[in-house]
Design an enzyme around this catalytic site. Sequence first.
Site, PDB file in Angstrom:
ATOM      1  N   ASP A 161       0.850  -1.195   0.000  1.00  0.00           N
ATOM      2  CA  ASP A 161       0.000   0.000   0.000  1.00  0.00           C
ATOM      3  C   ASP A 161       0.888   1.249   0.000  1.00  0.00           C
ATOM      4  OD1 ASP A 161      -1.722   2.071   0.763  1.00  0.00           O
ATOM      5  OD2 ASP A 161      -2.840   0.807   2.158  1.00  0.00           O
ATOM      6  N   GLU A 199      -7.497   5.471  -5.788  1.00  0.00           N
ATOM      7  CA  GLU A 199      -8.898   5.090  -5.963  1.00  0.00           C
ATOM      8  C   GLU A 199      -9.377   6.019  -7.066  1.00  0.00           C
ATOM      9  OE1 GLU A 199     -10.788   2.756  -4.639  1.00  0.00           O
ATOM     10  OE2 GLU A 199      -9.166   1.958  -3.406  1.00  0.00           O
ATOM     11  N   SER A 200      -9.987   5.450  -8.127  1.00  0.00           N
ATOM     12  CA  SER A 200     -10.170   6.259  -9.336  1.00  0.00           C
ATOM     13  C   SER A 200     -11.617   6.413  -9.819  1.00  0.00           C
ATOM     14  CB  SER A 200      -9.340   5.636 -10.469  1.00  0.00           C
ATOM     15  OG  SER A 200      -9.885   4.387 -10.847  1.00  0.00           O
ATOM     16  N   THR A 224      -5.521  14.455 -12.913  1.00  0.00           N
ATOM     17  CA  THR A 224      -6.674  14.389 -13.812  1.00  0.00           C
ATOM     18  C   THR A 224      -7.231  15.781 -14.109  1.00  0.00           C
ATOM     19  OG1 THR A 224      -9.017  13.765 -13.799  1.00  0.00           O
ATOM     20  CG2 THR A 224      -7.968  13.860 -11.682  1.00  0.00           C
ATOM     21  N   ASP A 225      -7.893  15.899 -15.260  1.00  0.00           N
ATOM     22  CA  ASP A 225      -8.551  17.174 -15.587  1.00  0.00           C
ATOM     23  C   ASP A 225      -9.720  17.458 -14.639  1.00  0.00           C
ATOM     24  OD1 ASP A 225     -10.363  15.270 -16.525  1.00  0.00           O
ATOM     25  OD2 ASP A 225     -10.511  16.089 -18.554  1.00  0.00           O
ATOM     26  N   GLU A 226     -10.152  16.419 -13.896  1.00  0.00           N
ATOM     27  CA  GLU A 226     -11.307  16.612 -13.014  1.00  0.00           C
ATOM     28  C   GLU A 226     -11.017  17.580 -11.873  1.00  0.00           C
ATOM     29  OE1 GLU A 226     -13.697  13.135 -12.198  1.00  0.00           O
ATOM     30  OE2 GLU A 226     -12.921  12.128 -13.975  1.00  0.00           O
ATOM     31  N   TYR A 231     -13.738  12.197  -5.237  1.00  0.00           N
ATOM     32  CA  TYR A 231     -12.577  11.730  -6.021  1.00  0.00           C
ATOM     33  C   TYR A 231     -11.744  12.911  -6.495  1.00  0.00           C
ATOM     34  CZ  TYR A 231      -9.980  10.503 -10.250  1.00  0.00           C
ATOM     35  OH  TYR A 231      -8.997  10.390 -11.213  1.00  0.00           O
ATOM     36  N   LYS A 279      -7.874  14.183  -5.530  1.00  0.00           N
ATOM     37  CA  LYS A 279      -6.797  14.349  -6.511  1.00  0.00           C
ATOM     38  C   LYS A 279      -6.246  15.788  -6.457  1.00  0.00           C
ATOM     39  CE  LYS A 279      -5.470  11.722  -9.143  1.00  0.00           C
ATOM     40  NZ  LYS A 279      -4.415  10.666  -9.020  1.00  0.00           N
ATOM     41  N   VAL A 288     -27.358   4.796 -19.036  1.00  0.00           N
ATOM     42  CA  VAL A 288     -26.826   6.138 -19.303  1.00  0.00           C
ATOM     43  C   VAL A 288     -27.357   7.087 -18.222  1.00  0.00           C
ATOM     44  CG1 VAL A 288     -26.914   8.073 -20.929  1.00  0.00           C
ATOM     45  CG2 VAL A 288     -26.603   5.734 -21.771  1.00  0.00           C
ATOM     46  N   ARG A 298     -17.154  14.313 -22.287  1.00  0.00           N
ATOM     47  CA  ARG A 298     -15.808  13.970 -21.836  1.00  0.00           C
ATOM     48  C   ARG A 298     -14.873  14.076 -23.035  1.00  0.00           C
ATOM     49  NH1 ARG A 298     -18.234  14.809 -17.917  1.00  0.00           N
ATOM     50  NH2 ARG A 298     -18.415  13.589 -15.985  1.00  0.00           N
TER      51      ARG A 298
HETATM   52  P1  NAD Z   1      -7.360   2.060 -11.797  1.00  0.00           P
HETATM   53  O1  NAD Z   1      -8.424   2.176 -10.756  1.00  0.00           O
HETATM   54  O2  NAD Z   1      -7.589   1.230 -13.015  1.00  0.00           O
HETATM   55  O3  NAD Z   1      -6.014   1.504 -11.113  1.00  0.00           O
HETATM   56  C1  NAD Z   1      -5.563   1.947  -9.878  1.00  0.00           C
HETATM   57  C2  NAD Z   1      -4.431   1.032  -9.425  1.00  0.00           C
HETATM   58  O4  NAD Z   1      -3.915   1.536  -8.189  1.00  0.00           O
HETATM   59  C3  NAD Z   1      -4.867  -0.412  -9.153  1.00  0.00           C
HETATM   60  O5  NAD Z   1      -3.920  -1.316  -9.669  1.00  0.00           O
HETATM   61  C4  NAD Z   1      -4.917  -0.484  -7.643  1.00  0.00           C
HETATM   62  O6  NAD Z   1      -4.663  -1.808  -7.122  1.00  0.00           O
HETATM   63  C5  NAD Z   1      -3.811   0.482  -7.256  1.00  0.00           C
HETATM   64  N1  NAD Z   1      -3.983   1.038  -5.908  1.00  0.00           N
HETATM   65  C6  NAD Z   1      -5.107   1.588  -5.378  1.00  0.00           C
HETATM   66  N2  NAD Z   1      -4.885   1.969  -4.117  1.00  0.00           N
HETATM   67  C7  NAD Z   1      -3.583   1.680  -3.852  1.00  0.00           C
HETATM   68  C8  NAD Z   1      -2.754   1.860  -2.708  1.00  0.00           C
HETATM   69  N3  NAD Z   1      -3.227   2.406  -1.583  1.00  0.00           N
HETATM   70  N4  NAD Z   1      -1.457   1.458  -2.779  1.00  0.00           N
HETATM   71  C9  NAD Z   1      -0.961   0.888  -3.922  1.00  0.00           C
HETATM   72  N5  NAD Z   1      -1.706   0.675  -5.011  1.00  0.00           N
HETATM   73  C10 NAD Z   1      -3.007   1.077  -4.982  1.00  0.00           C
HETATM   74  O7  NAD Z   1      -6.987   3.553 -12.178  1.00  0.00           O
HETATM   75  P2  NAD Z   1      -6.558   4.186 -13.588  1.00  0.00           P
HETATM   76  O8  NAD Z   1      -7.780   4.510 -14.355  1.00  0.00           O
HETATM   77  O9  NAD Z   1      -5.500   3.356 -14.185  1.00  0.00           O
HETATM   78  O10 NAD Z   1      -5.934   5.569 -13.103  1.00  0.00           O
HETATM   79  C11 NAD Z   1      -4.553   5.657 -12.743  1.00  0.00           C
HETATM   80  C12 NAD Z   1      -4.254   7.079 -12.327  1.00  0.00           C
HETATM   81  O11 NAD Z   1      -4.544   7.967 -13.398  1.00  0.00           O
HETATM   82  C13 NAD Z   1      -5.073   7.571 -11.137  1.00  0.00           C
HETATM   83  O12 NAD Z   1      -4.243   8.341 -10.318  1.00  0.00           O
HETATM   84  C14 NAD Z   1      -6.155   8.433 -11.768  1.00  0.00           C
HETATM   85  O13 NAD Z   1      -6.568   9.446 -10.886  1.00  0.00           O
HETATM   86  C15 NAD Z   1      -5.426   8.993 -12.963  1.00  0.00           C
HETATM   87  N6  NAD Z   1      -6.251   9.351 -14.142  1.00  0.00           N
HETATM   88  C16 NAD Z   1      -7.115   8.445 -14.667  1.00  0.00           C
HETATM   89  C17 NAD Z   1      -7.844   8.783 -15.811  1.00  0.00           C
HETATM   90  C18 NAD Z   1      -8.772   7.790 -16.456  1.00  0.00           C
HETATM   91  O14 NAD Z   1      -9.453   8.140 -17.425  1.00  0.00           O
HETATM   92  N7  NAD Z   1      -8.834   6.539 -16.028  1.00  0.00           N
HETATM   93  C19 NAD Z   1      -7.680  10.038 -16.401  1.00  0.00           C
HETATM   94  C20 NAD Z   1      -6.767  10.943 -15.821  1.00  0.00           C
HETATM   95  C21 NAD Z   1      -6.061  10.578 -14.701  1.00  0.00           C
HETATM   96  P1  TYD Z   2     -16.593   7.372 -16.018  1.00  0.00           P
HETATM   97  O1  TYD Z   2     -16.078   6.359 -16.982  1.00  0.00           O
HETATM   98  O2  TYD Z   2     -16.998   6.923 -14.651  1.00  0.00           O
HETATM   99  O3  TYD Z   2     -15.473   8.514 -15.939  1.00  0.00           O
HETATM  100  P2  TYD Z   2     -15.542   9.996 -15.231  1.00  0.00           P
HETATM  101  O4  TYD Z   2     -16.726  10.072 -14.353  1.00  0.00           O
HETATM  102  O5  TYD Z   2     -14.260  10.005 -14.448  1.00  0.00           O
HETATM  103  O6  TYD Z   2     -15.561  10.967 -16.368  1.00  0.00           O
HETATM  104  O7  TYD Z   2     -17.831   8.110 -16.669  1.00  0.00           O
HETATM  105  C1  TYD Z   2     -17.733   8.788 -17.904  1.00  0.00           C
HETATM  106  C2  TYD Z   2     -19.065   9.462 -18.169  1.00  0.00           C
HETATM  107  O8  TYD Z   2     -20.053   8.446 -18.391  1.00  0.00           O
HETATM  108  C3  TYD Z   2     -19.572  10.281 -16.997  1.00  0.00           C
HETATM  109  O9  TYD Z   2     -20.231  11.450 -17.509  1.00  0.00           O
HETATM  110  C4  TYD Z   2     -20.581   9.389 -16.320  1.00  0.00           C
HETATM  111  C5  TYD Z   2     -21.139   8.568 -17.461  1.00  0.00           C
HETATM  112  N1  TYD Z   2     -21.564   7.179 -17.116  1.00  0.00           N
HETATM  113  C6  TYD Z   2     -22.834   6.729 -17.481  1.00  0.00           C
HETATM  114  O10 TYD Z   2     -23.642   7.458 -18.086  1.00  0.00           O
HETATM  115  N2  TYD Z   2     -23.188   5.455 -17.155  1.00  0.00           N
HETATM  116  C7  TYD Z   2     -22.355   4.600 -16.486  1.00  0.00           C
HETATM  117  O11 TYD Z   2     -22.739   3.440 -16.190  1.00  0.00           O
HETATM  118  C8  TYD Z   2     -21.035   5.066 -16.143  1.00  0.00           C
HETATM  119  C9  TYD Z   2     -20.077   4.173 -15.424  1.00  0.00           C
HETATM  120  C10 TYD Z   2     -20.691   6.373 -16.489  1.00  0.00           C
END
Ligand code: NAD
Ligand code: TYD
Length: 339
Positions: free
Chosen positions: A59, A84-85, A125-127, A153, A157, A209, A217
Amino acid sequence: MKIIVTGGAGFIGGNFVYYELKNHPEDEIICFDKLTYAGNLETLEDAFKNKKFKFVKADIADRKAVYKLFGEEKPDVVVNFAAESHVDRSIENPEIFLQTNVLGTQVLMDACRKYGIKRYHQVSTDEVYGDLPLDRPDLFFTENTPLHTSSPYSASKAGADLLVLAYHRTYGLPVTISRCSNNYGPYHFPEKLIPLMIANALADKPLPVYGKGENVRDWLYVEDHCKAIDLIIHNGRVGEVYNVGGHNEMANIDIVKLICKELGKPESLITYVTDRKGHDLRYAIDPTKIHNELGWLPETKFEDGIKKTIKWYLDNKEWWQEIISGEYQNYYEKMYGDR
Ligand code: NAD
Ligand code: TYD
């Protein structure tokens, strides 16, 4: 170089591990991951065949484990993907988001200070910028847009980003931050929009949806994000934030309709469900800075990337079917049961 990739068993981290092994075969990669519900060793199956790759399960918020790793490995670079994402999970249970995303980041940076580091990179993240109105397509997030978060979330971040910049200013830690838009591609956990819709459509299940599906997005193929991070850790300026996005804005409903079309499934599967609380309307990145400074441009067009992604999910059914047959069923029932 020796690079610690935290969260490398997740979606983007896993793709980054493969990107680095392929593009920098001389580097050593150590994946440090807690293997939460989102972490999956199957994702790293091919990486384990490479002698330059190592995996440690722990962790990032566990100070003892992190210090042990840094003491033993003395890494040059840390790229922190661990988080946590999922926004919907953060609405149900914010605490673990603060624990991992904020306190975990702090522990990693303390280790960097204690053992020395060439670069700490925070994957953000852009969020963190909040959202933009739907009727102002002229507005984009730049690196100077104020942080204005909506969900637990994104707040966690943003908290981490502020802490990273504070460690740079206060202690001189050599940090960089990237703030990327929504990624899609292989190994995306099926709780997120695109893989969830692919999995449900293939099973002829309803496609849930949120609201009217009008939220926008800015989608980027995951490999383009990996390339951006790679450029930043090699050539990015210390103390700087880089926005990453490919000017590919799409409304959720259009994505879902496209997935139906590609899979030959009827749009009648689309089911409008109760909206997400605090649902961000629109994300849109201005990537001028990373383009001008580092020459980064996205390479994969959405039309190609979505086809490649759908093909990957068709060719790798075991990977995601194993996930959705387990604990995921309880999650799905809780989130969508009577939505
Ligand atoms: P994901 O949820 O798929 O993966 C997260 C990983 O982190 C997992 O392997 C999990 O086991 C590990 N993890 C969680 N808590 C942990 C801890 N306490 N210690 C060690 N490992 C831990 O996430 P993702 O979508 O691959 O996103 C990765 C990063 O990119 C995140 O920081 C997220 O905020 C950022 N990000 C994601 C997106 C997206 O579209 N998915 C876009 C922009 C930024
Ligand atoms: P998501 O993949 O959870 O990414 P984020 O919330 O980080 O942008 O969701 C993308 C968009 O899709 C968001 O506007 C929420 C919407 N969404 C649905 O409409 N239905 C779903 O079941 C999920 C998971 C997301």
